[in-house]
Design a protein around this motif. Structure first.
Motif, PDB file in Angstrom:
ATOM      1  N   GLN A  25      31.719  73.710 144.271  1.00  0.00           N
ATOM      2  CA  GLN A  25      31.664  74.637 145.398  1.00  0.00           C
ATOM      3  C   GLN A  25      30.450  75.553 145.328  1.00  0.00           C
ATOM      4  OE1 GLN A  25      33.836  73.999 147.690  1.00  0.00           O
ATOM      5  NE2 GLN A  25      34.895  72.545 146.351  1.00  0.00           N
ATOM      6  N   GLY A  26      29.660  75.448 144.245  1.00  0.00           N
ATOM      7  CA  GLY A  26      28.466  76.271 144.097  1.00  0.00           C
ATOM      8  C   GLY A  26      28.708  77.582 143.374  1.00  0.00           C
ATOM      9  N   GLU A  27      29.852  77.727 142.705  1.00  0.00           N
ATOM     10  CA  GLU A  27      30.153  78.950 141.954  1.00  0.00           C
ATOM     11  C   GLU A  27      29.741  78.782 140.496  1.00  0.00           C
ATOM     12  OE1 GLU A  27      33.992  81.673 140.600  1.00  0.00           O
ATOM     13  OE2 GLU A  27      34.187  80.228 142.248  1.00  0.00           O
ATOM     14  N   ARG A  28      29.003  79.762 139.967  1.00  0.00           N
ATOM     15  CA  ARG A  28      28.541  79.657 138.586  1.00  0.00           C
ATOM     16  C   ARG A  28      29.704  79.850 137.624  1.00  0.00           C
ATOM     17  NH1 ARG A  28      23.847  83.376 136.035  1.00  0.00           N
ATOM     18  NH2 ARG A  28      25.415  84.097 134.564  1.00  0.00           N
ATOM     19  N   ARG A  29      29.829  78.903 136.650  1.00  0.00           N
ATOM     20  CA  ARG A  29      30.957  78.930 135.738  1.00  0.00           C
ATOM     21  C   ARG A  29      30.551  79.035 134.271  1.00  0.00           C
ATOM     22  NH1 ARG A  29      35.494  76.792 138.362  1.00  0.00           N
ATOM     23  NH2 ARG A  29      36.617  77.510 136.498  1.00  0.00           N
ATOM     24  N   ASP A  30      29.305  78.685 133.955  1.00  0.00           N
ATOM     25  CA  ASP A  30      28.916  78.630 132.545  1.00  0.00           C
ATOM     26  C   ASP A  30      27.396  78.618 132.440  1.00  0.00           C
ATOM     27  OD1 ASP A  30      29.367  78.537 129.837  1.00  0.00           O
ATOM     28  OD2 ASP A  30      30.623  76.738 129.905  1.00  0.00           O
ATOM     29  N   LYS A  31      26.878  78.816 131.226  1.00  0.00           N
ATOM     30  CA  LYS A  31      25.440  78.697 131.000  1.00  0.00           C
ATOM     31  C   LYS A  31      25.175  78.531 129.510  1.00  0.00           C
ATOM     32  CE  LYS A  31      24.164  83.560 130.443  1.00  0.00           C
ATOM     33  NZ  LYS A  31      23.258  84.631 130.911  1.00  0.00           N
ATOM     34  N   PHE A  32      23.996  78.012 129.179  1.00  0.00           N
ATOM     35  CA  PHE A  32      23.551  77.967 127.784  1.00  0.00           C
ATOM     36  C   PHE A  32      22.029  77.944 127.753  1.00  0.00           C
ATOM     37  CE2 PHE A  32      23.946  73.507 128.987  1.00  0.00           C
ATOM     38  CZ  PHE A  32      22.838  72.904 128.416  1.00  0.00           C
ATOM     39  N   SER A  33      21.456  78.402 126.643  1.00  0.00           N
ATOM     40  CA  SER A  33      20.006  78.481 126.492  1.00  0.00           C
ATOM     41  C   SER A  33      19.491  77.253 125.744  1.00  0.00           C
ATOM     42  CB  SER A  33      19.613  79.745 125.723  1.00  0.00           C
ATOM     43  OG  SER A  33      20.002  80.895 126.434  1.00  0.00           O
ATOM     44  N   THR A  34      18.317  76.776 126.146  1.00  0.00           N
ATOM     45  CA  THR A  34      17.663  75.708 125.402  1.00  0.00           C
ATOM     46  C   THR A  34      16.847  76.342 124.264  1.00  0.00           C
ATOM     47  OG1 THR A  34      15.721  75.738 126.853  1.00  0.00           O
ATOM     48  CG2 THR A  34      17.543  74.288 127.479  1.00  0.00           C
ATOM     49  N   LYS A  35      16.301  75.504 123.395  1.00  0.00           N
ATOM     50  CA  LYS A  35      15.574  76.033 122.248  1.00  0.00           C
ATOM     51  C   LYS A  35      14.285  75.248 122.020  1.00  0.00           C
ATOM     52  CE  LYS A  35      16.909  74.882 118.141  1.00  0.00           C
ATOM     53  NZ  LYS A  35      17.673  74.791 116.873  1.00  0.00           N
ATOM     54  N   PRO A  36      13.278  75.856 121.433  1.00  0.00           N
ATOM     55  CA  PRO A  36      12.024  75.139 121.163  1.00  0.00           C
ATOM     56  C   PRO A  36      12.173  74.193 119.980  1.00  0.00           C
ATOM     57  CG  PRO A  36      11.909  77.359 120.287  1.00  0.00           C
ATOM     58  CD  PRO A  36      13.215  77.267 121.027  1.00  0.00           C
ATOM     59  N   MET A  37      11.251  73.232 119.882  1.00  0.00           N
ATOM     60  CA  MET A  37      11.282  72.318 118.742  1.00  0.00           C
ATOM     61  C   MET A  37      11.022  73.075 117.445  1.00  0.00           C
ATOM     62  SD  MET A  37       9.107  68.833 118.019  1.00  0.00           S
ATOM     63  CE  MET A  37       7.551  69.642 117.676  1.00  0.00           C
ATOM     64  N   ASP A  38      10.052  73.975 117.483  1.00  0.00           N
ATOM     65  CA  ASP A  38       9.705  74.761 116.301  1.00  0.00           C
ATOM     66  C   ASP A  38       9.893  76.243 116.629  1.00  0.00           C
ATOM     67  OD1 ASP A  38       8.653  75.943 114.066  1.00  0.00           O
ATOM     68  OD2 ASP A  38       6.954  74.557 113.900  1.00  0.00           O
ATOM     69  N   PRO A  39      10.900  76.906 116.026  1.00  0.00           N
ATOM     70  CA  PRO A  39      11.195  78.309 116.365  1.00  0.00           C
ATOM     71  C   PRO A  39      10.031  79.269 116.123  1.00  0.00           C
ATOM     72  CG  PRO A  39      12.981  77.323 115.092  1.00  0.00           C
ATOM     73  CD  PRO A  39      11.850  76.351 115.069  1.00  0.00           C
ATOM     74  N   LYS A  40       9.127  78.921 115.229  1.00  0.00           N
ATOM     75  CA  LYS A  40       8.044  79.862 114.907  1.00  0.00           C
ATOM     76  C   LYS A  40       7.070  80.059 116.066  1.00  0.00           C
ATOM     77  CE  LYS A  40       4.845  76.575 112.700  1.00  0.00           C
ATOM     78  NZ  LYS A  40       4.222  76.174 111.429  1.00  0.00           N
ATOM     79  N   TYR A  41       7.068  79.101 117.032  1.00  0.00           N
ATOM     80  CA  TYR A  41       6.188  79.242 118.198  1.00  0.00           C
ATOM     81  C   TYR A  41       6.833  80.077 119.309  1.00  0.00           C
ATOM     82  CZ  TYR A  41       3.239  75.715 116.035  1.00  0.00           C
ATOM     83  OH  TYR A  41       2.423  75.031 115.161  1.00  0.00           O
ATOM     84  N   GLY A  42       8.121  80.377 119.172  1.00  0.00           N
ATOM     85  CA  GLY A  42       8.783  81.249 120.132  1.00  0.00           C
ATOM     86  C   GLY A  42       9.306  80.528 121.363  1.00  0.00           C
ATOM     87  N   LYS A  43      10.119  81.269 122.139  1.00  0.00           N
ATOM     88  CA  LYS A  43      10.781  80.685 123.306  1.00  0.00           C
ATOM     89  C   LYS A  43       9.841  80.462 124.486  1.00  0.00           C
ATOM     90  CE  LYS A  43      15.362  82.472 122.166  1.00  0.00           C
ATOM     91  NZ  LYS A  43      16.518  83.291 122.607  1.00  0.00           N
ATOM     92  N   GLN A  44       8.650  81.043 124.430  1.00  0.00           N
ATOM     93  CA  GLN A  44       7.706  80.885 125.534  1.00  0.00           C
ATOM     94  C   GLN A  44       6.771  79.692 125.328  1.00  0.00           C
ATOM     95  OE1 GLN A  44       7.991  83.051 128.121  1.00  0.00           O
ATOM     96  NE2 GLN A  44       9.654  84.072 127.018  1.00  0.00           N
ATOM     97  N   SER A  45       7.005  78.909 124.283  1.00  0.00           N
ATOM     98  CA  SER A  45       6.041  77.868 123.893  1.00  0.00           C
ATOM     99  C   SER A  45       6.238  76.539 124.604  1.00  0.00           C
ATOM    100  CB  SER A  45       6.122  77.644 122.376  1.00  0.00           C
ATOM    101  OG  SER A  45       7.422  77.174 122.020  1.00  0.00           O
ATOM    102  N   TYR A  46       7.226  76.448 125.476  1.00  0.00           N
ATOM    103  CA  TYR A  46       7.515  75.153 126.110  1.00  0.00           C
ATOM    104  C   TYR A  46       8.115  75.372 127.490  1.00  0.00           C
ATOM    105  CZ  TYR A  46      12.467  75.999 125.237  1.00  0.00           C
ATOM    106  OH  TYR A  46      13.737  76.517 125.251  1.00  0.00           O
ATOM    107  N   VAL A  47       8.148  74.300 128.270  1.00  0.00           N
ATOM    108  CA  VAL A  47       8.890  74.281 129.536  1.00  0.00           C
ATOM    109  C   VAL A  47       9.803  73.063 129.545  1.00  0.00           C
ATOM    110  CG1 VAL A  47       7.151  75.507 130.895  1.00  0.00           C
ATOM    111  CG2 VAL A  47       7.058  73.018 130.727  1.00  0.00           C
ATOM    112  N   VAL A  48      10.893  73.141 130.301  1.00  0.00           N
ATOM    113  CA  VAL A  48      11.798  72.002 130.485  1.00  0.00           C
ATOM    114  C   VAL A  48      11.282  71.184 131.662  1.00  0.00           C
ATOM    115  CG1 VAL A  48      14.142  71.287 131.095  1.00  0.00           C
ATOM    116  CG2 VAL A  48      13.776  73.189 129.496  1.00  0.00           C
ATOM    117  N   ASN A  49      10.951  69.914 131.404  1.00  0.00           N
ATOM    118  CA  ASN A  49      10.387  69.055 132.445  1.00  0.00           C
ATOM    119  C   ASN A  49      11.422  68.246 133.205  1.00  0.00           C
ATOM    120  OD1 ASN A  49       7.658  69.746 132.241  1.00  0.00           O
ATOM    121  ND2 ASN A  49       7.338  68.367 130.507  1.00  0.00           N
ATOM    122  N   ASP A  50      12.542  67.928 132.548  1.00  0.00           N
ATOM    123  CA  ASP A  50      13.565  67.135 133.239  1.00  0.00           C
ATOM    124  C   ASP A  50      14.896  67.303 132.515  1.00  0.00           C
ATOM    125  OD1 ASP A  50      14.570  65.592 135.250  1.00  0.00           O
ATOM    126  OD2 ASP A  50      13.491  63.760 134.717  1.00  0.00           O
TER     127      ASP A  50
END
Length: 503
Positions: A25-50
């Protein structure tokens, strides 16, 4: 964006690399965060392509620009713990994902390779390699063939199973521009790109149709394309506009419908079509997600059922009181005519030009059998819960629910279901795998017994009076019948090597 195959979940990944999960119905029910391959590069080091759901709808594969695929187990219910169950490290960025089979994720890379990741073994292998970046992936309606589009315009075809089509594999064609919007419809391949054209290609790569919008100043490049689950409708996204194409079965070509134009929508970056065909979602460059209702027409049947025709060959039947639904679809892509609910509102019947669709709504068992035009003069009987009995022009045909072949056909003029008895695997017997028997009247005094599984007559029984009722027992080894004089007789199939006896 991605819809789950069971139609209950819709996933959206934002620019913040967070996956949001919505209900249908389009109502938000849950969420989770993705993670980088290497944590030392930080969360800004990648984008999700698909992103893509697993066939069982309990996992999501995420393809990232930092050379990795993560597979998250999200569970069946809202709020289930999210955990990474697989990860596949690559030599270059992941650009596109498909998940056509239970344990196989197909993905494309910037270096031009198309690879296969096995979820069970946690290993990946190269299906084929090219010299140009993979910009799009598309599979056919059955999910057993795939296309990859590359930055140099090359489109390559690969089959896990060609299903007897005999179509070639390997490089199929070269498109004039990078095929970012690549769709494999029911009968052809459609490609859009930065040249503002939509080109329709045949099975072996020759041009069939060309829709040219290059002179339209309001049109921009085509960024993404998606096919309906039946493959008979295709939508391409550009700037402020969705262009819709429908397959015209009788003329064997694509027709363009009126485009959907929305001011200030900006560039459409993602399209996702719900698996039952009822919803289309469009994601935009500015972070918006638009939800469109897709149907040709919607009707209320007997004030109990809602019929939503989401395509020429697909209808969603929803029970208004129980809220349960069944997706009725022609496997061959034929146009479905009027759908009827019969047999105490439990069974559905629908005709196409060449087939007959039957279904048990209670058990969600559907069948589509060859059925050349009969003028709609059939009579249907639903007394047996496992098989539908159809009378037409002196012939009795039996269709087992969930089986796409006619179980058997015999000639008889006696259309009373009390004069017919069908038994299909109702009691397990030692040494008997498939026990399917039919008893019916050849004439008013003669009973025939047929083995439907083996396809031959077991015998006939002649009587001296008119028979008005008969019934096989659960194993199909004994027959009980009654005549007009109200005399009851039994007949047993003897063990092998012994003569028949009468009681």
């Amino acid at each position: 964006m991605a819809w789950s195959p069971n139609n209950s979940k819709f996933a959206v990944c934002t620019v913040d690399r967070v996956v949001l999960l919505y209900d249908e119905q389009g109502e938000r029910r849950d969420k989770f965060s993705t993670k980088p391959m290497d944590p030392k590069y930080g969360k800004q080091s990648y984008v999700v392509n698909d992103m893509v759901f697993s066939p069982d709808s309990t996992k999501i594969a995420i393809g990232q620009s930092d050379n990795i695929i993560y597979v998250y187990r999200i569970g069946e219910d809202w709020g289930d713990k999210k955990a990474i169950c697989n990860k596949f490290v690559q030599t270059s960025a992941v650009t596109r994902l498909l998940w056509p089979a239970e344990n196989a994720v197909v993905y494309g890379l910037v270096d031009g390779k198309v690879r296969l990741a096995n979820i069970q073994t946690n290993k990946s292998s190269t299906i084929y390699a090219t010299e140009s970046c993979v910009v799009s992936l598309a599979c056919n309606v059955s999910g057993k063939g795939l296309l990859s589009g590359h930055a140099d315009g090359t489109i390559v075809r690969y089959f896990f199973d060609d299903e007897g089509s005999g179509e070639s594999q390997g490089k199929l064609l070269t498109h004039p521009c990078p095929p970012y919007a690549l769709v494999w419809g029911a009968n052809s391949i459609m490609v859009g790109g930065c040249d503002k054209k939509v080109v329709v290609y045949g099975r072996e790569g020759h041009v069939l149709q060309n829709f040219d919008y290059s002179r339209d100043r309001s049109e921009r490049e085509f960024t993404v394309g998606v096919s309906s689950p039946s493959g008979q409708s295709v939508v391409f996204g550009s700037f402020d506009r969705l262009r819709v194409f429908n397959w015209a079965l009788r003329r064997g070509m694509w027709d363009e419908a009126k485009p959907k134009e929305i001011s200030n929508l900006y560039t459409i970056t993602s399209l996702a079509w719900k698996r039952d065909g009822s919803r289309l979602c469009a994601g935009t460059l500015c972070g918006g997600v638009e939800l469109f209702d897709c149907c040709l027409r919607r009707t209320i049947y007997k004030n109990k059922f809602e019929m939503t025709y989401v395509g020429l060959s697909q209808v969603i039947v929803r029970n208004l009181s129980t809220r349960t639904r069944v997706v009725l679809k022609s496997y061959y892509g034929y146009e479905i005519e009027e759908v009827k609910i019969m047999g105490r509102d439990r069974y559905l019947v629908a005709h196409t030009s060449d087939t007959l669709l039957l279904g048990d709504l209670l058990n969600n068992k559907l069948s589509e059998v060859p059925w050349p035009g009969s003028g709609g003069n059939e009579k249907f009987f639903f007394e047996n819960e496992t098989v539908c009995m159809i009378f037409n022009a002196g012939e009795l045909s039996l269709v087992e629910y969930s089986n796409n072949e006619i179980l058997g056909s015999v000639r008889t003029e006696f259309m009373n279901p009390h004069l017919i008895s069908v038994r299909l695997n109702e009691r397990k017997q030692r040494g008997v795998e498939n026990n399917k028997k039919l008893a019916y009247l050849i004439d008013i005094k003669t009973i025939a017994i047929v083995d439907l599984a083996a396809g031959y007559n077991l015998g006939t029984i002649s009587h001296d009076s008119k028979i008005d009722w008969l019934e096989l027992n659960e194993t199909g080894r004994k027959l009980l019948f009654r005549d007009k004089k109200l005399r009851v007789r039994t007949k047993a199939q003897p063990p092998e090597g012994q003569k028949e006896g009468k009681q």
